[in-house]
Design an enzyme around this catalytic site. Sequence first.
Site, PDB file in Angstrom:
ATOM      1  N   ASP A  72     -68.409  49.867 -19.594  1.00  0.00           N
ATOM      2  CA  ASP A  72     -67.076  49.257 -19.538  1.00  0.00           C
ATOM      3  C   ASP A  72     -66.767  48.437 -20.782  1.00  0.00           C
ATOM      4  O   ASP A  72     -67.648  48.192 -21.608  1.00  0.00           O
ATOM      5  CB  ASP A  72     -66.941  48.392 -18.271  1.00  0.00           C
ATOM      6  CG  ASP A  72     -68.193  47.568 -17.987  1.00  0.00           C
ATOM      7  OD1 ASP A  72     -69.008  47.378 -18.901  1.00  0.00           O
ATOM      8  OD2 ASP A  72     -68.342  47.096 -16.845  1.00  0.00           O
ATOM      9  N   ASP A 141     -70.263  40.381  -5.940  1.00  0.00           N
ATOM     10  CA  ASP A 141     -69.544  41.024  -4.830  1.00  0.00           C
ATOM     11  C   ASP A 141     -69.887  42.509  -4.717  1.00  0.00           C
ATOM     12  O   ASP A 141     -69.175  43.279  -4.082  1.00  0.00           O
ATOM     13  CB  ASP A 141     -68.026  40.841  -5.004  1.00  0.00           C
ATOM     14  CG  ASP A 141     -67.532  41.393  -6.338  1.00  0.00           C
ATOM     15  OD1 ASP A 141     -68.341  42.026  -7.063  1.00  0.00           O
ATOM     16  OD2 ASP A 141     -66.344  41.200  -6.670  1.00  0.00           O
ATOM     17  N   HIS A 143     -70.047  44.818  -7.125  1.00  0.00           N
ATOM     18  CA  HIS A 143     -69.385  45.830  -7.967  1.00  0.00           C
ATOM     19  C   HIS A 143     -70.322  46.450  -8.995  1.00  0.00           C
ATOM     20  O   HIS A 143     -71.192  45.792  -9.548  1.00  0.00           O
ATOM     21  CB  HIS A 143     -68.109  45.282  -8.623  1.00  0.00           C
ATOM     22  CG  HIS A 143     -68.306  44.254  -9.691  1.00  0.00           C
ATOM     23  ND1 HIS A 143     -67.923  42.938  -9.538  1.00  0.00           N
ATOM     24  CD2 HIS A 143     -68.803  44.350 -10.945  1.00  0.00           C
ATOM     25  CE1 HIS A 143     -68.185  42.282 -10.659  1.00  0.00           C
ATOM     26  NE2 HIS A 143     -68.727  43.103 -11.527  1.00  0.00           N
ATOM     27  N   GLU A 148     -64.466  47.068  -8.847  1.00  0.00           N
ATOM     28  CA  GLU A 148     -64.348  45.925  -7.955  1.00  0.00           C
ATOM     29  C   GLU A 148     -64.281  46.390  -6.497  1.00  0.00           C
ATOM     30  O   GLU A 148     -64.048  47.572  -6.239  1.00  0.00           O
ATOM     31  CB  GLU A 148     -63.083  45.151  -8.329  1.00  0.00           C
ATOM     32  CG  GLU A 148     -63.077  44.617  -9.767  1.00  0.00           C
ATOM     33  CD  GLU A 148     -63.899  43.345  -9.950  1.00  0.00           C
ATOM     34  OE1 GLU A 148     -64.897  43.158  -9.220  1.00  0.00           O
ATOM     35  OE2 GLU A 148     -63.545  42.529 -10.814  1.00  0.00           O
TER      36      GLU A 148
END
Length: 264
Positions: A72, A141, A143, A148
Amino acid sequence: MRVIIENTPQQVAQWTARYIVEQIRLKSKLTSSPFVLGLPTGSTPLETYKELIRLYKAGEVSFKNVITFNMDEYVGLPEEHPESYHSFMWNNFFRHINIIPENVNILNGNAEDLVKECADYEARIEEAGGIDLFMGGVGEDGHLAFNEPFSSLQSRTRIKTLTTDTIQVNARFFGGDTRLVPKTALTVGVATVLSAKKVVILATGHKKARAVRHGVEGGYNHQWTISALQVHPSGIIVCDDAAAEELRVSTYRYFKDIEKDTLI
Ligand code: GLP
């Protein structure tokens, strides 16, 4: 899925670096085609990069025939910004090894046409013969890359809006100022990661314990995108004891037992 539980983050790095080196060696014995390696940024893989650099300097591995694809990159952050993922990768890894610069692929978050940039990235991965091994970290979380919670598990490389949680967590790299953290990023999709022949996800520290629990014991679901690893034929989570703390005792014991005699 394999879950490798090591005592410390350093041991996680040693295991992972050795595994990567082994995979590069195995492929080089079978073919002259390049090894295609998917790579993450973040604080978790830093130790692994250090260990890979050490192994390179010790003559245990060469990156001459390795093509890399990063997961990314932020949108709109200049490449030379110290917190761009371009800077991160060159500073922490590429400039210390014998990779050929043309073999490094990182999404261009400043491309004029971001949609085309993402489509081209997928095409480049395919042209390279697909990713042999994708290493990744995981967000608190759950990801993967910047996929996400509630990202499609069929997603491919695309633009994503970052959640407030991720922006807050990443603000530590921008002097703690959330306003300086880019709000969008280009990221490989969950399906891009899962298309790799092997996937190795690293998790260290207690703050990753929930993500590990959901990834290993939870159902396959789009809220915890790490859980997509469950449907990969060759997925591995490598974690330290702190990140394994929320696993059930029986799950912890199961993986400790089944992996106790496997060296790699
Ligand atoms: C970012 C990156 C992810 C990374 C995550 C966790 O969101 N896009 O690829 O896994 O941070 O980073 P860290 O390893 O610093 O906890």
